[in-house]
Design a protein around this motif. Structure first.
Motif, mmCIF file in Angstrom:
data_model
loop_
_atom_site.group_PDB
_atom_site.id
_atom_site.type_symbol
_atom_site.label_atom_id
_atom_site.label_comp_id
_atom_site.label_asym_id
_atom_site.label_seq_id
_atom_site.Cartn_x
_atom_site.Cartn_y
_atom_site.Cartn_z
ATOM 1 N N ASP A 366 32.957 33.443 41.214
ATOM 2 C CA ASP A 366 33.259 34.067 42.509
ATOM 3 C C ASP A 366 33.349 33.064 43.661
ATOM 4 O O ASP A 366 33.525 33.462 44.817
ATOM 5 C CB ASP A 366 32.237 35.149 42.872
ATOM 6 N N VAL A 368 35.112 30.064 45.930
ATOM 7 C CA VAL A 368 36.491 29.736 46.268
ATOM 8 C C VAL A 368 36.904 28.544 45.412
ATOM 9 O O VAL A 368 36.258 27.500 45.425
ATOM 10 C CB VAL A 368 36.619 29.409 47.762
ATOM 11 N N LEU A 387 39.785 39.311 40.890
ATOM 12 C CA LEU A 387 40.347 38.815 42.142
ATOM 13 C C LEU A 387 39.736 39.637 43.261
ATOM 14 O O LEU A 387 40.193 40.736 43.566
ATOM 15 C CB LEU A 387 41.871 38.933 42.124
ATOM 16 N N LYS A 389 39.200 38.838 46.550
ATOM 17 C CA LYS A 389 39.625 38.622 47.930
ATOM 18 C C LYS A 389 41.149 38.583 48.000
ATOM 19 O O LYS A 389 41.827 38.308 47.009
ATOM 20 C CB LYS A 389 39.055 37.298 48.456
ATOM 21 N N ASP A 392 43.578 35.754 46.400
ATOM 22 C CA ASP A 392 42.657 35.049 45.515
ATOM 23 C C ASP A 392 43.435 34.369 44.392
ATOM 24 O O ASP A 392 44.304 34.980 43.751
ATOM 25 C CB ASP A 392 41.655 36.043 44.924
ATOM 26 N N ASP A 394 42.391 31.904 41.125
ATOM 27 C CA ASP A 394 41.281 31.315 40.382
ATOM 28 C C ASP A 394 41.772 30.107 39.582
ATOM 29 O O ASP A 394 42.654 30.230 38.728
ATOM 30 C CB ASP A 394 40.669 32.348 39.434
ATOM 31 N N SER A 473 46.061 34.428 38.575
ATOM 32 C CA SER A 473 46.165 35.249 39.780
ATOM 33 C C SER A 473 47.052 36.457 39.486
ATOM 34 O O SER A 473 47.470 36.683 38.350
ATOM 35 C CB SER A 473 46.726 34.430 40.950
ATOM 36 N N PHE A 481 43.677 43.650 45.898
ATOM 37 C CA PHE A 481 42.558 42.841 45.446
ATOM 38 C C PHE A 481 41.334 43.738 45.366
ATOM 39 O O PHE A 481 41.355 44.906 45.752
ATOM 40 C CB PHE A 481 42.314 41.661 46.400
#
Length: 855
Positions: A366, A368, A387, A389, A392, A394, A473, A481
């Motif tokens: 989780d 950033v 996802l 946010k 987001d 990853d 993503s 999200f």
């Protein structure tokens, strides 16, 4: 307000694109698929109400076709029992008038035990014609009522108590159902409408208003065509629910629904969404009305706040099962997992599917993540993430060595998440893209339509030692999200495996499986093959009653569809019950076994148009045995074992059981049951004349077909005058029956490639020269080879002793002996013959060479 769930729109788009390809692929087969007989077959379309509360009895009314004189209801939960409600006899006829027929049973009293778990079960009807398709029947834990008409306007709204389930239907396109209930300030209320989850045609639209007529919230497409509204009253009062078919273009008794208004918990998602079998794991549950849960700042779904709690879940140790009481569309058939629910003071939540990770689990942290600061992972592994946010993205980083191969597979839509995921693979600094995932093209079969929004898996062969970046993503991450945008990524070497789905033979309509005395019935078996598993899959059946048998049958190598035929003796007793079908394959010395999962068509489509019907996984494979069919067919083959490219011939014999059968019978094979190139009578029908009882069909075996065992089944169709009422006017109906299966073993032309050091050996007169033959084994053949050298008639002065290559070895020394008085010169066209016994048949391999004799 409407949910930000673009799944339904995307399904229309992907459906249109995939359908164009499906039509092209299937155009040649249209009109050649198995015809669907018109003989009576119970088909269950509606069950009203769609469920009941645990520990109570409920009176259900059945709707459908060919449901006369139902004998019993079969539930997938053995504790749910039903007894018929016998209607009263009609009044005595007037003198001289015929007696009216007895009314048929259409209602049953269903009793749900107090210990039945909440969830969706399957119910089927059994009668003299056989057993029906399943329909969903829900066991709940709050009070239940039936919709009462008229409730088509605000002033007619049906009053219900909070924590109540209403069973009803949108009976016409313009039908709108209103319900009113009282709720208290700060009491979080959920309004859930199950539609597609319970086999309904309804595309539910849902709205909630306050007492002044102000719209508070609305929803559709929360999960497929189900809807969910969530609100918290600012003050005590009455609230109005408006339920409708969202396009106002459809409405029938088949547009039924199950509407629950209450304060039970609701699970939005669970993180991680995958767990290792048998390993206790702490998870975070996101949802509404969670016990002990409180709103989390910034955490929302559909613009309403969500809560979260942390719990420990211990998954089952057997990670090869799929146990889930919710709705499972076809793409979910390849998952392994189990159901998770949570309970508060009102009752149980909706189910959430937790799947099994088949590699060490890595959980998205989780944080950033960027290409410069990725989350480090060690492969092989499975990643569980979400996802949470806006925008987001990853990033994960792993190390790999040159030549290693990994399969990268991303799952989200198949898990039930409304997400449009993608992934990118880049080199270690993130500057060079190695690949970006493409749309999935995997479609198991048109009638079990498995198209999904997950990206196509990618096989990554590592080009050099180093670090690599993986970006995960969603294509809608800018605006969609939250906890429901969850995913799994598997990064592992090949994990060869398969999964089976079994369905009744009908291609375009709901159906059951009915086997007649002395006859045969076909089931369709679909095989999902994973990561290189191309070997044949042997099928077996458990739970068959006396008189019913399943001869040895298999799904041939690389086949994704094959028939499975059950046969009955002429004295087999009537029976209805669940059976189990299992598959077993051996791949690279490892045995892999799975129990088949059962699928069903929910609603019919026009046959022969190449349009996929709605289908889902159901919960049991059910078979009915009934009286002798109108005709039966038995088959035999002249050569059950052939070498690639060798033709064979099938003989079919017909027994006409019905005196009404006076027409020819058209007999043919379903092309979709056979591997490409294997043709039975060029896949065209053969007509058995009314005065004949047999026919022959040539079998063309292509030279390039994979060696293996294939099952061939014929279907016969004919017109027979029939009326369910013995006194009624008979009309011609199309009857379809299946033959006994034929097993065709296709042997390879060769099980090894032969290689000599050169094709011209030099041998000295008066000496013996060793000449090495090397074999490259094929098709997993591990047996011995008998090797001999055959001399042409003109060669008299060369001798080579026969030798044997033992099992597992790959070369033989050929001792070329030349007498001392042999003149120098070339001896041409000697033949090395290596003979292997494969499935009891000799497979001969040959290679020619010359011997140059020198002094």
């Amino acid at each position: 307000m409407p949910t930000r769930n673009p799944r339904a729109r995307a399904q229309y788009v992907s459906f249109a694109l995939a359908l164009a390809g499906a039509l092209a692929v299937n155009q040649a087969a249209l009109g050649q698929a198995t015809p669907e007989g018109a003989q009576p077959m119970p088909r269950l379309l509606t069950v009203i109400p769609l469920g009941g509360k645990i520990g109570t009895s409920v009176e259900v009314t059945l709707g459908g076709t060919d449901l006369e004189d139902p004998e019993k209801l079969l539930f997938s939960h053995p504790g749910i029992k039903a007894e018929p409600i016998i209607p009263p006899d009609p009044p005595a006829p007037a003198p001289g008038k015929p007696a009216p027929p007895k009314p048929s049973v259409t209602k049953f009293k269903v009793t749900i035990p107090a210990d039945a778990p909440v969830g969706i079960y399957d119910v089927r009807v059994a009668n003299k014609w056989g057993v029906s398709n399943p329909r969903g029947f829900v066991v709940g834990d709050v009070n239940e009522v039936l919709e009462k008409e008229p409730n088509n306007d605000v002033l007619e709204a049906q009053r219900v108590e909070l924590n109540t389930t209403i069973n009803g239907s949108i009976a016409a396109p313009t039908d709108v159902d209103y319900f009113v209930f009282a709720a208290k300030k700060d009491q979080r209320v959920l309004v859930s409408c199950l539609a597609s989850s319970v086999d309904s045609r309804l595309h539910a639209g849902l709205e909630v208003y306050d007492a002044k007529g102000k719209l508070i919230t609305s929803n559709r497409n929360y999960n497929h065509y189900d809807a969910l509204c969530d609100f918290t009253p600012a003050a005590d009062g009455d609230f109005l629910v408006r339920l409708f078919e969202f396009t106002h273009t459809q409405g029938t008794p088949e547009h039924f629904y199950r509407l629950t208004i209450g304060t039970a918990p609701w699970i939005e998602s669970v993180h991680p969404c995958a767990l290792e079998p048998g390993k206790p794991t702490q998870v975070t549950v996101y949802g509404r009305n969670l016990p002990g849960g409180k709103p989390e700042p910034g955490l929302s779904s559909d613009d309403v706040p969500l809560e979260k709690i942390n719990v420990t879940v211990t998954p089952p140790a057997d990670g090869s099962q799929l146990n889930y009481s919710g709705f499972l569309p076809p793409p979910a058939a390849q998952l392994d997992g189990f159901e998770y629910r949570i309970k508060n003071d009102t009752g149980w939540s909706n189910p959430f599917l937790l799947t099994f990770a088949h590699a060490p689990l890595v959980v998205d942290n989780d944080a950033v993540k960027t290409p410069e600061m990725p989350q480090a992972i060690t492969v092989p592994c499975e990643i569980a993430g979400h996802l949470e946010k806006a925008r987001d993205r990853d990033w994960y980083q792993f190390s790999a060595k040159k030549g290693e191969t990994y399969n990268i597979e991303l799952l989200s839509d198949r898990l039930g998440a409304p997400a449009f995921m993608y992934f990118q693979l880049k080199n270690g600094d993130g500057k060079q893209a190695i690949m970006e995932s493409a749309d999935s093209q995997d479609m198991l079969n048109l009638k079990f339509y498995t198209r999904n929004e997950d990206p196509q898996p990618f096989k990554f062969t590592v080009p050099a030692d180093g670090k690599y970046l993986l970006l995960v993503s969603s294509r809608t991450a800018e605006r969609v999200f939250g906890p429901r945008q969850y995913y799994r990524v598997r990064i592992t070497p090949d994990q060869p495996d398969f999964q089976l789905v079994v369905m009744a033979y009908a291609e375009s309509r709901p159906d059951g499986s009915v086997l007649g005395q002395g006859g045969s019935q076909k089931l369709d078996v679909f095989a999902w093959r994973h990561e290189g598993l191309n070997s044949e899959i042997a099928l077996s059946v458990e739970g068959l009653p006396p008189g019913i048998s399943c001869p040895p049958q298999s799904i041939g190598p690389n086949q994704r569809q094959a028939p499975l035929v059950l046969s009955a003796t002429t004295d087999a007793a009537a029976w209805t019950g669940a059976i189990k079908i299992k598959g077993a394959a051996t791949f690279r010395g490892q045995k892999i076994e799975h129990e088949a999962r059962s699928g069903t068509i929910v609603w019919p489509v026009q046959p022969g148009q190449g349009i996929p019907p709605m289908s889902r996984l159901d919960r049991q494979i059910v078979l009915a045995v009934r009286e002798k069919p109108a005709f039966t067919m038995t088959t035999s083959i002249d050569k059950p074992m052939v070498i690639q490219g060798t033709p064979a011939q099938i003989t079919v014999k017909v027994a006409r059981n019905s005196p009404e059968l006076k027409n020819p019978i058209a007999v043919q094979v379903s092309p979709t049951d056979l591997p490409q190139g294997l043709l039975v009578n060029n896949n065209q029908p053969v007509n058995i004349a009314a005065d004949k009882n047999d026919a022959t069909l040539p079998v063309a075996v292509p030279p390039g077909i994979l060696p293996g065992t294939y099952t061939i089944v014929l279907h016969g169709s004919t017109q027979i005058p029939f009326n369910k009422d013995p006194k009624g006017q008979k009309q011609p109906l199309n009857f379809v029956e299946f033959s006994t299966p034929v097993t065709l073993n296709v042997l390879p032309k060769s099980v090894a490639a032969l290689a000599l050091p050169n094709l011209a050996a030099t041998a000295k007169a008066g000496a013996t020269t060793d000449y090495v033959l090397k074999l490259t084994r094929q098709f997993d053949y591990e047996g011995e080879f008998k090797v001999e050298v055959v001399l042409p008639a003109a060669v008299k002065d060369v001798s080579v002793a026969a030798v044997t290559v033992p099992p597992g070895q790959n070369e033989a020394k050929l001792a070329i002996a030349i007498p001392a008085d042999a003149p120098p010169g070339n001896r041409a066209d000697l033949v090395v013959k290596a003979t292997a016994m494969y499935h009891g048949m000799p497979i001969v391999h040959e290679v020619k060479f010359n011997v140059n004799v020198v002094k």
